[in-house]
Design an enzyme around this catalytic site. Structure first.
Site, mmCIF file in Angstrom:
data_model
loop_
_atom_site.group_PDB
_atom_site.id
_atom_site.type_symbol
_atom_site.label_atom_id
_atom_site.label_comp_id
_atom_site.label_asym_id
_atom_site.label_seq_id
_atom_site.Cartn_x
_atom_site.Cartn_y
_atom_site.Cartn_z
ATOM 1 N N LYS A 50 3.570 0.425 7.650
ATOM 2 C CA LYS A 50 4.958 -0.065 7.540
ATOM 3 C C LYS A 50 5.519 -0.357 8.934
ATOM 4 C CE LYS A 50 5.796 0.401 3.025
ATOM 5 N NZ LYS A 50 6.396 -0.573 2.118
ATOM 6 N N ALA A 84 9.756 3.247 -15.058
ATOM 7 C CA ALA A 84 11.169 3.587 -14.830
ATOM 8 C C ALA A 84 11.260 4.658 -13.755
ATOM 9 C CB ALA A 84 11.792 4.079 -16.138
ATOM 10 N N TYR A 116 -1.967 -3.564 5.591
ATOM 11 C CA TYR A 116 -0.944 -3.225 4.589
ATOM 12 C C TYR A 116 -1.639 -3.345 3.236
ATOM 13 C CZ TYR A 116 3.860 -3.252 2.709
ATOM 14 O OH TYR A 116 5.020 -2.954 2.041
ATOM 15 N N ARG A 128 -6.224 1.205 21.138
ATOM 16 C CA ARG A 128 -6.748 0.833 22.464
ATOM 17 C C ARG A 128 -5.765 -0.039 23.245
ATOM 18 N NH1 ARG A 128 -11.031 -1.458 20.440
ATOM 19 N NH2 ARG A 128 -10.546 -3.656 20.758
ATOM 20 N N ASN A 164 7.122 -8.094 -2.363
ATOM 21 C CA ASN A 164 6.859 -6.817 -1.698
ATOM 22 C C ASN A 164 8.011 -6.496 -0.761
ATOM 23 O OD1 ASN A 164 5.722 -4.887 0.357
ATOM 24 N ND2 ASN A 164 3.973 -5.089 -1.022
ATOM 25 N N ALA A 191 10.965 2.730 -8.047
ATOM 26 C CA ALA A 191 11.039 1.282 -7.874
ATOM 27 C C ALA A 191 11.828 0.648 -9.023
ATOM 28 C CB ALA A 191 9.628 0.705 -7.779
ATOM 29 N N ASN A 243 1.221 -1.784 -6.707
ATOM 30 C CA ASN A 243 0.221 -1.876 -5.631
ATOM 31 C C ASN A 243 -0.769 -0.739 -5.743
ATOM 32 O OD1 ASN A 243 1.493 -4.075 -4.243
ATOM 33 N ND2 ASN A 243 3.098 -2.647 -3.634
ATOM 34 N N ARG A 272 -11.318 -13.545 20.854
ATOM 35 C CA ARG A 272 -12.438 -12.600 20.720
ATOM 36 C C ARG A 272 -12.193 -11.642 19.553
ATOM 37 N NH1 ARG A 272 -12.287 -10.723 25.332
ATOM 38 N NH2 ARG A 272 -13.981 -11.851 26.310
ATOM 39 N N ASN A 306 8.391 10.917 -7.398
ATOM 40 C CA ASN A 306 9.598 10.704 -8.179
ATOM 41 C C ASN A 306 10.512 11.943 -8.208
ATOM 42 O OD1 ASN A 306 11.010 10.571 -10.991
ATOM 43 N ND2 ASN A 306 10.484 8.480 -10.389
ATOM 44 N N ARG A 321 3.151 9.917 -3.508
ATOM 45 C CA ARG A 321 2.954 8.745 -4.376
ATOM 46 C C ARG A 321 2.613 7.572 -3.479
ATOM 47 N NH1 ARG A 321 4.361 4.250 -3.985
ATOM 48 N NH2 ARG A 321 6.531 4.022 -4.532
HETATM 49 N N1 LIG Z 1 6.000 -4.431 -4.692
HETATM 50 C C1 LIG Z 1 6.664 -3.522 -4.019
HETATM 51 O O1 LIG Z 1 7.314 -3.800 -2.986
HETATM 52 C C2 LIG Z 1 6.644 -2.109 -4.472
HETATM 53 C C3 LIG Z 1 5.818 -1.713 -5.463
HETATM 54 N N2 LIG Z 1 5.824 -0.405 -5.887
HETATM 55 C C4 LIG Z 1 4.829 -0.028 -6.882
HETATM 56 O O2 LIG Z 1 5.454 0.384 -8.062
HETATM 57 C C5 LIG Z 1 4.668 1.394 -8.677
HETATM 58 C C6 LIG Z 1 5.583 2.530 -9.092
HETATM 59 O O3 LIG Z 1 6.247 3.076 -7.967
HETATM 60 P P1 LIG Z 1 7.431 4.126 -8.198
HETATM 61 O O4 LIG Z 1 8.424 3.606 -9.144
HETATM 62 O O5 LIG Z 1 7.904 4.555 -6.878
HETATM 63 O O6 LIG Z 1 6.613 5.308 -8.894
HETATM 64 P P2 LIG Z 1 7.155 6.447 -9.836
HETATM 65 O O7 LIG Z 1 6.090 7.454 -9.921
HETATM 66 O O8 LIG Z 1 8.517 6.859 -9.408
HETATM 67 O O9 LIG Z 1 7.311 5.717 -11.262
HETATM 68 C C7 LIG Z 1 6.246 5.279 -12.041
HETATM 69 C C8 LIG Z 1 6.799 4.900 -13.382
HETATM 70 O O10 LIG Z 1 5.748 4.341 -14.160
HETATM 71 C C9 LIG Z 1 5.795 4.955 -15.437
HETATM 72 N N3 LIG Z 1 4.507 4.950 -16.100
HETATM 73 C C10 LIG Z 1 3.415 5.671 -15.823
HETATM 74 N N4 LIG Z 1 2.440 5.417 -16.699
HETATM 75 C C11 LIG Z 1 2.945 4.515 -17.561
HETATM 76 C C12 LIG Z 1 2.432 3.876 -18.709
HETATM 77 N N5 LIG Z 1 1.195 4.112 -19.133
HETATM 78 N N6 LIG Z 1 3.241 3.011 -19.378
HETATM 79 C C13 LIG Z 1 4.497 2.769 -18.958
HETATM 80 N N7 LIG Z 1 5.030 3.346 -17.858
HETATM 81 C C14 LIG Z 1 4.261 4.217 -17.191
HETATM 82 C C15 LIG Z 1 6.272 6.367 -15.185
HETATM 83 O O11 LIG Z 1 6.719 6.934 -16.392
HETATM 84 P P3 LIG Z 1 7.433 8.386 -16.467
HETATM 85 O O12 LIG Z 1 8.801 8.164 -15.895
HETATM 86 O O13 LIG Z 1 7.454 8.651 -17.919
HETATM 87 O O14 LIG Z 1 6.590 9.298 -15.681
HETATM 88 C C16 LIG Z 1 7.360 6.088 -14.160
HETATM 89 O O15 LIG Z 1 8.551 5.758 -14.792
HETATM 90 C C17 LIG Z 1 3.568 1.751 -7.695
HETATM 91 O O16 LIG Z 1 2.374 1.141 -8.101
HETATM 92 C C18 LIG Z 1 4.023 1.141 -6.388
HETATM 93 O O17 LIG Z 1 2.936 0.681 -5.607
HETATM 94 C C19 LIG Z 1 6.670 0.523 -5.365
HETATM 95 C C20 LIG Z 1 7.516 0.176 -4.361
HETATM 96 C C21 LIG Z 1 7.511 -1.152 -3.794
HETATM 97 C C1 LIG Z 2 5.026 -1.625 -1.209
HETATM 98 C C2 LIG Z 2 5.352 -0.242 -1.416
HETATM 99 O O1 LIG Z 2 6.215 0.299 -0.749
HETATM 100 C C3 LIG Z 2 4.657 0.523 -2.423
HETATM 101 O O2 LIG Z 2 3.859 -0.032 -3.181
HETATM 102 O O3 LIG Z 2 4.898 1.728 -2.480
HETATM 103 MG MG LIG Z 3 6.097 2.374 -0.861
#
Ligand SMILES: NC(=O)C1=CN([C@@H]2O[C@H](COP(=O)(O)OP(=O)(O)OC[C@H]3O[C@@H](n4cnc5c(N)ncnc54)[C@H](OP(=O)(O)O)[C@@H]3O)[C@@H](O)[C@H]2O)C=CC1
Ligand SMILES: CC(=O)C(=O)O
Ligand SMILES: [Mg+2]
Length: 553
Positions: free
Chosen positions: A176, A304, A105, A84, A454, A307, A410, A60, A251, A158
């Protein structure tokens, strides 16, 4: 882990009866209460006369789920079910994981987070905030369950690649933890989702009259740290052995908090450590597929942050284990961020990035960085949609027979490229994975099955290993082992279809193996409080919860 919660609730003083039991998602059985149960539990007349088995209820639910005209409606439908009848929710998710995971998710949970205050139905976790500073312990005491083993917490700064969503980030710990249950068999009553609302810098939320969070800018500095300290202490007071999983912190705080707490309590940061393990597993999988070696790879990251640097550090550890000098291994990983290539001497290179800031002239854009550095793999963790465009993908295809293209950001709307783009612009030669799921791609009669890189492949199994061994700490070695174990679960048949991860339908078996690997490290390193059983795998599998209705009489 002690025994699962009792599977019976024969009437006793603590077991509610009558209408109340129908309102309790952990006890409700919908229309699967037998006649005998209805009589004893005073449910007669409160339910229609017909009886349905759990399987019929699942049918269902799926009929109704598939009738919904949008993914957000499907999300609302699933959340209403969770509120529920939790057992039926977990059963439906487990039986139809590939269909339902993209709803509860990523990507749909991202949309649900953005709409949180507009679609809110009922609370599903704990809302801690600045408002309760000094009283967090009392507020955590309001959670109705005494035996919590995993707390997943966010401060909403974030959320996926969608930025600061404040209190609306609550949808993420809920999602999660649903996966801890479905993918690793953690009992739902052992899971506690928490959002710590410290305000938001998202102006549209602050201006939204329906926004449900605190309407002020984010608290920073000492006041923030003191609140997180109080939270950690309060959780430890009520649930001394619980694992605290940090998720989607910004970050500014993610690395700091991990560093501060990782040697004091049982904790990990999923975005830094879980993501690292899934990406490393993807590299191991790709090496198995192509016959290459990890130490021969050169990886260029777009992004950078938590992740990216997390992945880089784990790759370095893995290369060092394969005999490479650390300094050499670091030179295999290059990063670009919002200011271009991260190089030595550049301004604004954070502590986390510094070990990867190599001697090189400044390079402002990603395509030029590819041409200069000639990577074998690119990993997108930037939250910037479409940054792996045709030119980037073509450049990678020119340099490599089998370019590794991981677009991990993501939700789908933030992915650096789509699966179709990756295969099209590399003439079908890319080994591709993405953070959010893409369907099969057909190119000139050939079918490609993109992998989902992921952390959902990692954190449930790690959590199960920690909870079952009753580990006191979570180490990097555990994430290395999780990555290795995940890669070992990919079969030759998967490789034939271009998959570098096992299919999702195998996730429970995969999580069990990861849990065994993690628990073995806890036992070997003296971190476990539970003694090592004779048959760790049998013991761990036995602890995994299978969603079945309890018998009351
Ligand atoms: N597939 C998975 O399992 C996971 C995916 N992610 C995804 O990764 C992404 C980042 O997460 P996270 O690392 O925690 O986020 P953060 O905010 O820690 O890092 C983002 C990074 O992207 C950089 N950035 C932003 N804009 C640009 C650009 N125009 N060109 C190049 N680099 C850029 C930032 O630069 P600066 O350092 O200069 O600010 C920073 O280094 C998210 O979309 C998240 O969903 C995260 C965790 C798990
Ligand atoms: C998958 C995950 O943890 C993220 O995108 O932040
Ligand atoms: Mg996450």
């Amino acid at each position: 882990m002690a025994d699962q919660p009792e599977n019976t609730c024969a009437p006793r003083p603590s077991c509610p009866v009558g209408y109340e039991i129908l309102q309790d998602p952990l006890r409700n059985k919908g229309i699967s209460f037998t006649e005998k149960e209805q009589k004893v539990l005073k449910l007669e007349g409160l339910l229609p006369p017909g009886f349905n088995s759990m399987e019929q209820q699942v049918t269902r639910m799926m009929e109704n789920f598939r009738k919904k005209s949008s993914d957000l409606e499907k999300y609302n439908f699933m959340m209403a079910l969770l509120e529920r009848d939790r057992t039926l929710f977990d059963r439906v998710v487990l039986d139809y994981l590939e269909e339902i995971m993209p709803i509860i998710y990523t990507p749909t949970v991202g949309r649900a987070s953005q709409e949180y205050s507009h679609i809110f139905q009922r609370p599903q976790g704990l809302f801690l905030s600045e408002k309760y500073r000094g009283r967090l312990s009392e507020v955590i005491g309001n959670w109705p369950i005494d035996d919590v083993r995993i707390v997943c917490v966010t401060d909403g700064e974030r959320i996926l690649g969608l930025g600061d969503l404040g209190v609306s980030g609550m949808a993420i710990p809920v999602g999660k933890l649903s996966l801890y249950v479905a993918c690793a068999g953690i009992h739902p009553s052992h899971c506690l989702p928490i959002v710590i609302d410290v305000g938001t810098n998202n102006v549209s939320l602050l201006n939204d009259p329906l926004y449900l969070g605190l309407k002020h800018e984010r608290i920073r500095g000492e006041a923030y740290d003191a609140l997180i300290d109080e939270f950690v202490e309060a959780v430890r007071e009520r649930y001394p052995d619980a694992l605290i999983h940090f998720e989607d912190f910004g970050n500014l705080n993610a690395f700091r908090l991990l560093k501060k707490y990782r040697d004091r309590i049982c904790t990990f940061n999923d975005d830094i450590q879980g993501t690292a393990a899934v990406a490393l597993a993807g590299l191991y999988g790709a090496m198995k597929m192509t016959g290459g070696t990890l130490t021969a790879q050169k990886i260029l990251f777009l992004g950078a942050g938590g992740a990216g640097i997390g992945i880089g550090e784990l790759i370095v550890s893995a290369m060092v284990r394969e005999g490479m000098a650390e300094s050499e291994a670091r030179k295999r990983c290059w990063f670009t961020d919002s200011r271009g290539l991260v190089v030595r001497g550049r301004e604004r290179v954070s502590d986390a990035k510094r070990p990867f800031a190599h001697e090189h002239e400044p390079v402002p854009d990603f395509l030029t960085a590819i041409r200069r550095l000639q990577p074998t793999a690119i990993i997108g963790v930037s939250g910037q949609a479409g940054r792996f465009g045709k030119d980037v993908l073509r450049a990678m295809a020119d340099l490599n027979d089998r370019p590794l293209i991981f677009a991990l950001s993501n939700p789908t709307s933030k992915s650096e490229c789509t699966a179709e783009e990756a295969y099209t612009w590399t003439d079908g030669r890319a080994i591709f994975s993405s953070g959010s799921p893409f369907g099969l791609v057909t190119l000139e009669g050939q079918i490609f099955a993109p992998g989902q890189g992921n952390n959902a492949y990692i954190f449930p199994g790690v959590g199960l290993g920690i909870v079952t061994s009753e580990a006191r700490r979570i180490t990097d070695e555990m994430f290395l082992a999780a990555a290795r174990t995940l890669a070992d679960q990919v079969s030759p048949a998967d490789f034939d279809q271009g998959r570098i991860y096992p299919p999702l339908k195998a996730i429970r078996a995969v999580s069990a193996q990861i849990a065994v690997a993690v628990a073995e490290i806890a036992w070997a390193s003296g971190l476990a409080r539970h003694p090592r059983p004779e048959d760790p795998e049998g013991y761990i599998k036995k602890q995994m919860y299978v969603p079945e209705y309890q018998r009351y009489v």
